[in-house]
Design a protein around this motif. Structure first.
Motif, PDB file in Angstrom:
ATOM      1  N   GLU A 575       0.945  -5.475   3.323  1.00 46.80           N
ATOM      2  CA  GLU A 575       1.761  -4.925   2.169  1.00 46.80           C
ATOM      3  C   GLU A 575       0.989  -5.441   0.772  1.00 46.80           C
ATOM      4  O   GLU A 575       0.676  -4.787  -0.152  1.00 46.80           O
ATOM      5  CB  GLU A 575       3.010  -5.424   2.100  1.00 46.80           C
ATOM      6  CG  GLU A 575       3.763  -4.579   3.217  1.00 46.80           C
ATOM      7  CD  GLU A 575       5.418  -5.129   3.178  1.00 46.80           C
ATOM      8  OE1 GLU A 575       5.717  -6.284   2.699  1.00 46.80           O
ATOM      9  OE2 GLU A 575       6.163  -4.434   3.982  1.00 46.80           O
ATOM     10  N   LEU A 577      -2.338  -6.204   0.831  1.00 50.39           N
ATOM     11  CA  LEU A 577      -3.629  -5.560   0.641  1.00 50.39           C
ATOM     12  C   LEU A 577      -3.534  -4.119   0.064  1.00 50.39           C
ATOM     13  O   LEU A 577      -4.238  -3.569  -0.544  1.00 50.39           O
ATOM     14  CB  LEU A 577      -4.377  -5.548   1.781  1.00 50.39           C
ATOM     15  CG  LEU A 577      -4.638  -6.817   2.563  1.00 50.39           C
ATOM     16  CD1 LEU A 577      -5.434  -6.511   3.852  1.00 50.39           C
ATOM     17  CD2 LEU A 577      -5.790  -7.426   1.517  1.00 50.39           C
ATOM     18  N   ASN A 578      -2.103  -3.392   0.250  1.00 50.50           N
ATOM     19  CA  ASN A 578      -2.128  -2.088  -0.430  1.00 50.50           C
ATOM     20  C   ASN A 578      -1.239  -2.003  -1.508  1.00 50.50           C
ATOM     21  O   ASN A 578      -0.871  -1.102  -1.811  1.00 50.50           O
ATOM     22  CB  ASN A 578      -1.393  -1.420   0.856  1.00 50.50           C
ATOM     23  CG  ASN A 578      -2.217  -0.832   2.070  1.00 50.50           C
ATOM     24  OD1 ASN A 578      -2.844   0.343   1.924  1.00 50.50           O
ATOM     25  ND2 ASN A 578      -2.276  -1.693   2.978  1.00 50.50           N
ATOM     26  N   ASN A 579      -0.688  -3.279  -2.192  1.00 51.54           N
ATOM     27  CA  ASN A 579      -0.196  -3.201  -3.327  1.00 51.54           C
ATOM     28  C   ASN A 579      -0.893  -3.208  -4.793  1.00 51.54           C
ATOM     29  O   ASN A 579      -1.601  -4.256  -4.965  1.00 51.54           O
ATOM     30  CB  ASN A 579       0.860  -4.508  -3.345  1.00 51.54           C
ATOM     31  CG  ASN A 579       1.646  -4.507  -4.469  1.00 51.54           C
ATOM     32  OD1 ASN A 579       1.603  -3.989  -5.775  1.00 51.54           O
ATOM     33  ND2 ASN A 579       2.690  -5.298  -4.615  1.00 51.54           N
ATOM     34  N   ALA A 580      -1.214  -2.090  -5.237  1.00 51.74           N
ATOM     35  CA  ALA A 580      -2.289  -2.060  -6.209  1.00 51.74           C
ATOM     36  C   ALA A 580      -1.744  -3.051  -7.482  1.00 51.74           C
ATOM     37  O   ALA A 580      -2.477  -3.136  -8.198  1.00 51.74           O
ATOM     38  CB  ALA A 580      -2.270  -0.505  -6.674  1.00 51.74           C
ATOM     39  N   GLU A 581      -0.499  -3.441  -7.810  1.00 52.98           N
ATOM     40  CA  GLU A 581      -0.093  -3.924  -8.803  1.00 52.98           C
ATOM     41  C   GLU A 581      -0.086  -5.412  -8.590  1.00 52.98           C
ATOM     42  O   GLU A 581       0.080  -6.229  -9.454  1.00 52.98           O
ATOM     43  CB  GLU A 581       1.211  -3.703  -9.044  1.00 52.98           C
ATOM     44  CG  GLU A 581       1.573  -2.322  -9.450  1.00 52.98           C
ATOM     45  CD  GLU A 581       2.871  -1.940 -10.192  1.00 52.98           C
ATOM     46  OE1 GLU A 581       3.551  -2.911  -9.905  1.00 52.98           O
ATOM     47  OE2 GLU A 581       3.111  -0.592 -10.404  1.00 52.98           O
ATOM     48  N   ASP A 583      -2.289  -8.803  -8.097  1.00 54.47           N
ATOM     49  CA  ASP A 583      -3.372  -9.098  -8.642  1.00 54.47           C
ATOM     50  C   ASP A 583      -3.640 -10.346  -7.871  1.00 54.47           C
ATOM     51  O   ASP A 583      -3.345 -11.679  -8.074  1.00 54.47           O
ATOM     52  CB  ASP A 583      -3.595  -9.227 -10.046  1.00 54.47           C
ATOM     53  CG  ASP A 583      -4.679  -9.844 -10.518  1.00 54.47           C
ATOM     54  OD1 ASP A 583      -5.946  -9.592  -9.703  1.00 54.47           O
ATOM     55  OD2 ASP A 583      -5.213 -10.403 -11.804  1.00 54.47           O
ATOM     56  N   ARG A 613     -12.162  -5.757   2.210  1.00 50.30           N
ATOM     57  CA  ARG A 613     -10.983  -5.491   2.404  1.00 50.30           C
ATOM     58  C   ARG A 613     -10.511  -4.313   3.228  1.00 50.30           C
ATOM     59  O   ARG A 613      -9.649  -4.677   4.154  1.00 50.30           O
ATOM     60  CB  ARG A 613     -10.196  -5.343   0.970  1.00 50.30           C
ATOM     61  CG  ARG A 613      -8.657  -5.344   0.961  1.00 50.30           C
ATOM     62  CD  ARG A 613      -8.101  -5.198  -0.436  1.00 50.30           C
ATOM     63  NE  ARG A 613      -8.323  -5.995  -1.207  1.00 50.30           N
ATOM     64  CZ  ARG A 613      -7.705  -6.091  -2.364  1.00 50.30           C
ATOM     65  NH1 ARG A 613      -6.472  -5.468  -2.634  1.00 50.30           N
ATOM     66  NH2 ARG A 613      -7.878  -7.415  -3.231  1.00 50.30           N
ATOM     67  N   GLU A 617      -8.675  -4.862   6.790  1.00 49.40           N
ATOM     68  CA  GLU A 617      -7.345  -4.465   7.070  1.00 49.40           C
ATOM     69  C   GLU A 617      -7.510  -3.544   8.369  1.00 49.40           C
ATOM     70  O   GLU A 617      -6.332  -3.635   9.395  1.00 49.40           O
ATOM     71  CB  GLU A 617      -6.734  -3.268   5.997  1.00 49.40           C
ATOM     72  CG  GLU A 617      -5.684  -2.632   6.006  1.00 49.40           C
ATOM     73  CD  GLU A 617      -5.233  -1.749   5.018  1.00 49.40           C
ATOM     74  OE1 GLU A 617      -4.674  -0.684   5.093  1.00 49.40           O
ATOM     75  OE2 GLU A 617      -5.987  -2.054   3.889  1.00 49.40           O
TER      76      GLU A 617
END
Length: 872
Positions: A575, A577-581, A583, A613, A617
């Motif tokens: 989660e 690694l796939n959360n663009a927000e 940082d 990354r 994943e």
């Protein structure tokens, strides 16, 4: 049968006679039909009429017989589904593979019982009780004066040449001269309805547990019929058998009794668990027992406890590696000597196996006249030994009329009984040549066309069949296995029921190992039977936790916690690694890689997410369902396998729901992760579902298990695993200074499942002092290190022969968090000394592993307690 409307309601019995015969297949010509009346094949046998009348009851309508038939098949289909669910939910298995844990075959039981009339049963009971006594008398003679051999009533080659005869035990007489405490007999019914003994099992007979399970399932589905037919109950026979076993021991009713199993890889392991639980005795493996001073002792977490009676399901050859098979890892060194010395009762005594030879049965009529002074009350199927030259000369020319069986043991089951009538001419010649070369190795029995019983095929199967096989009620060949149980010296009680074994459809060879099925066996009484429920654990003894069970429970706890942690770690990493927000700093990415690698989610070859990354994943997702570590990682799949194996090893202590949860979790996870290219979203859905199941497992452990020493071992396993894993994760986060990153700080709270608690107390403030206070020192937080440590201490203090003081003296406990100085830790946090904090917290993970090693030495392998014995 007319299919027109009927304007009056049939009596249930008349309706059954009208409705059932057209729905049921006929057996082949020459085979006895148990379903139909022998004098009027258009009607049902009286007991089957009663059975179906009670089943039909309530279905009669004014619409017609066809409509009633449709409703009946629907009801029976529903009952079949209920039966299948019960078998699955109860985990009833009959294993066919070397890996019994992951490839267990569900036990096959038919919907309909086999029903015996009281008249048939009276004849069977008298014949079987006499035969059990005869076999015991033969053992007394063969291991004593051997008059039968000397007088030519029993050929020496069938005794001394049989691997089941033990020269080492000649001259040894067990208590009260009882060699047999349980014997099983397979009976076949001929075309005229006459019952014949086809084989006898005297070494370690199977089926007593399955007979109970079949009764539990089937009788509940047909409760009205069960009562109306006055079916005999089974409970008292088991109770009297256990009393008889104890009476043969010097300790009497205080005798400790155990059931010795080969272990989880045994094909009948389920029934070992079931029978031990029902009798209220300990299920043990060879490693659970040890012989000291010619006595047998059980290794428990309290020390060594005396064993007086062993019900064994372990074959003779494997019983004692000192005197029998030297390569046996299943037996107990010195077991035979303990038995010789009279210090343990074995059911059955070692050396009974030679009586199972088909050839022996041919000599029983004359032996019965000699030893009992009376003829056999129940005949054996005609049997011959090719080792007798006169028999060979007579049989070889007409070999096609007989069934050929091995004379001696065939434990590998390489030899399927060969039916001569199926031989082609070339095969017949080959068999004749084979027998002429080694005649002693072969026996012959007369062929009897087996009787047939009704079986439920189901309406769907019937509709898909050919025109000649569309009846929903099938007809299959069957045999019954009945059991004679010792009821004191020279007395026998025949279990009023047993195990019906059914041949595959269209076949005549009955073998559970080769695809056969089973059915409950109902014995009718001539009057109403007093109701007595069949409850497991009806006979209670002092409960003990064996060292093996304690170790398995400890690891069951560890794997339960490991599953929870592995799933949480995998979800958090994916989660994040796939959360663009989100940082994340480089340190946080390095920490996620460290977590994944240290917990087996990725291999060492996987690139770090800081470098690649997407590849990282993909490596993590690919490893999740990889149970063979083909990607170099021991991920969630292997944790599930370990959890299932540890649970399987202690199934006798787990509620059915717990075992079902573990099984379903494994099956559903692999099903949801099926495919060559698993996407991250698919993996996350599977992990989320698995997390819910892991939570249910935890709830079952907390809510369903008695707080005894076994549960304490399970709890210790959970806390050891939790402290080791979370302590290591927190230490690495501090050493990498992940707590200085907002994203990393939040992920750490998620990892400890403490985000909500932290925010409710400290809002959104990122504070190392508060973090240490909550995740390390908070005594009310089950995810804090101090809570884990304090829980460990409490469990340790309540264990028998508690190692607490010894561990304190040895310094094993000095690094447990509840003994740390809170002021020191908070000063380090306040001054932001992450590295020093990390080093201190890392000692918690080390302490957990040291504690695990110490528990293993003291309770599982008894490294320091060989001389600690409890009891006489």
């Amino acid at each position: 049968m007319p299919m027109s409307l009927f304007d009056h309601e049939f009596a249930a019995e008349d309706l059954a006679d009208s409705l059932i015969p057209p729905l049921a297949m006929h057996p082949p010509l020459g085979h006895f039909d148990n379903l139909r009346d022998a004098h009027n094949p258009e009607r049902l046998a009286p007991h089957w009429n009663t059975f179906f009348a009670k089943t039909i009851d309530g279905l009669q309508t004014q619409a017609g017989i066809a409509d009633t038939a449709h409703m009946l098949t629907g009801r029976l289909d529903d009952l079949q589904q209920t039966l299948a669910r019960n078998v699955e939910d109860n985990g009833v298995t009959y294993n066919l593979y070397s890996d019994a844990v992951s490839h267990a075959r569900p036990w096959s039981v038919d919907l309909f019982p086999m029903i015996l009339s009281q008249q048939d049963w009276q004849n069977i009971r008298a014949g079987i009780a006499q035969r059990a006594e005869l076999l015991n008398r033969i053992l007394q003679d063969v291991y004593g004066k051997q008059r039968l051999v000397q007088d030519g009533l029993l050929p020496s080659a069938l005794v001394h040449g049989h691997p089941g005869y033990f020269r080492a035990t000649h001259g040894i007489e067990p208590a009260a001269g009882t060699y047999l405490h349980v014997a099983a007999f397979d009976l076949a019914q001929g075309p005229d309805g006459q019952w014949w003994v086809v084989s006898q099992r005297t070494q370690a007979p199977s089926g007593l547990g399955y007979a109970l399970e079949n009764r539990m399932i089937v009788s509940r589905l047909f409760q009205d019929a069960f009562k109306a037919l006055h079916v005999e109950r089974l409970a008292e026979a088991y109770a009297s058998w256990l009393r008889s076993l104890q009476a043969h021991s010097e300790q009497g009713e205080n005798a400790r009794t155990v059931l010795l199993t080969p272990g989880p890889y045994s094909e009948t392991y389920f029934e070992h668990i079931y029978l031990a639980r029902y009798l209220g005795i300990s299920l043990v493996e060879g490693g659970d027992l040890v012989v000291r001073d010619e006595r047998v002792w059980l290794k428990t977490i309290k020390g060594l406890e005396r064993v007086d009676v062993v019900i064994r399901r372990l074959d003779d050859d494997y019983l004692d590696p000192l005197e029998l098979r030297a390569d046996s890892a299943l037996g107990i060194p010195g077991m035979l000597q303990a038995w010789r010395a009279g210090n343990v009762v074995m059911a059955n005594a070692p050396g009974c196996g030679f009586l199972e030879s088909a050839s022996v049965m041919g000599f029983l009529p004359a032996i019965s006249e000699r030893l009992l002074g009376e003829p056999l009350r129940m005949p054996s199927i005609a049997s011959w030994w090719f080792g007798e030259r006169s028999a060979m000369r007579h049989l070889l020319p007409q070999l096609s009329e007989y069934v050929i069986k091995p004379t001696f043991s065939d434990q590998a089951r390489r030899f399927v009984p060969a039916m001569g009538k199926r031989f082609k001419q070339a095969e017949l010649c080959q068999w004749q040549e084979r027998i002429e070369k080694r005649p002693d190795d072969y026996s012959a029995q007369a062929w009897v066309p087996l009787s047939h019983m009704p079986t439920w095929r189901g309406s769907a199967q019937a509709q898909s069949g050919t025109a000649s096989s569309r009846a929903p009620i099938g007809s299959q060949a069957m045999m019954i296995r009945v059991f004679a149980l010792s009821d004191g010296p020279g007395r026998w009680r025949v279990l009023p029921g047993g195990l019906t074994r059914i041949a595959p459809e269209g076949k005549e060879v009955v073998s559970m190992y080769r695809g056969g099925s089973s059915a409950d066996l109902w014995v009718m009484a001539d009057r109403a039977v007093q109701e007595r429920s069949v409850q497991m654990g009806h006979h209670r003894t002092e409960h003990v936790i064996t060292s093996r069970a304690a170790e398995s429970l400890f690891w069951f706890g560890r794997y339960s916690e490991r599953l929870d942690n592995s799933v949480r770690f995998a979800r958090i990493v994916l989660e994040a690694l796939n959360n663009a927000e989100l940082d994340m700093s480089g340190a946080t990415l390095d920490w996620l890689h460290h977590l994944a690698y240290e917990n087996g989610l990725v291999s060492k070859a996987a690139p770090t997410p800081r470098v690649a990354r997407l590849l990282f994943e993909r490596a993590l997702v690919a490893s999740l369902a990889d149970r063979k570590a083909e990607h170099g990682a021991w991920s969630v799949a292997t944790v599930l396998d370990g959890l299932q194996y540890s649970a399987f090893s202690v199934r006798e202590r787990l509620a059915t729901e717990q075992w079902t949860l573990v099984n379903h979790a494994q099956q559903e996870f692999f099903a949801s992760m099926h495919g060559s290219q698993i996407k991250t979203r698919q993996a996350l859905r599977a992990l989320e579902h698995l997390a819910s199941q892991a939570m249910a497992m935890t709830g079952a452990q907390l809510d369903r298990m008695t707080r005894d020493d076994g549960w304490r071992m399970l709890s210790l396993g959970r806390q050891v695993e939790r402290m080791s894993t979370l302590g290591g994760a927190l230490a690495s986060a501090l050493e990498l200074r992940v707590v200085e990153d907002d994203a990393g700080f939040g992920l750490l709270l998620d990892l400890f499942d403490s985000t909500i608690t932290y925010r409710s107390r400290y809002q959104q403030r990122r504070d190392l002092y508060a973090l240490v206070e909550l995740l390390v020192l908070e005594a009310e937080n089950p995810r804090s290190l101090v809570w884990m440590s304090d829980t460990l201490a409490g469990r340790l203090k309540r264990l028998p022969s508690s190692p607490w003081q010894a561990l304190e003296a040895e310094g094993v406990l000095q690094d447990l968090p509840h003994l740390w100085s809170p002021q020191k830790l908070l000063r380090l946090a306040q001054s932001n000394q992450c590295a020093a904090l990390g080093r201190q917290i890392a000692t918690a993970a080390t302490a957990a592993q040291n504690l695990s090693d110490r528990l293993t030495q003291q309770y599982f392998v008894h490294a320091h307690a060989d001389s600690h014995a409890v009891g006489n």
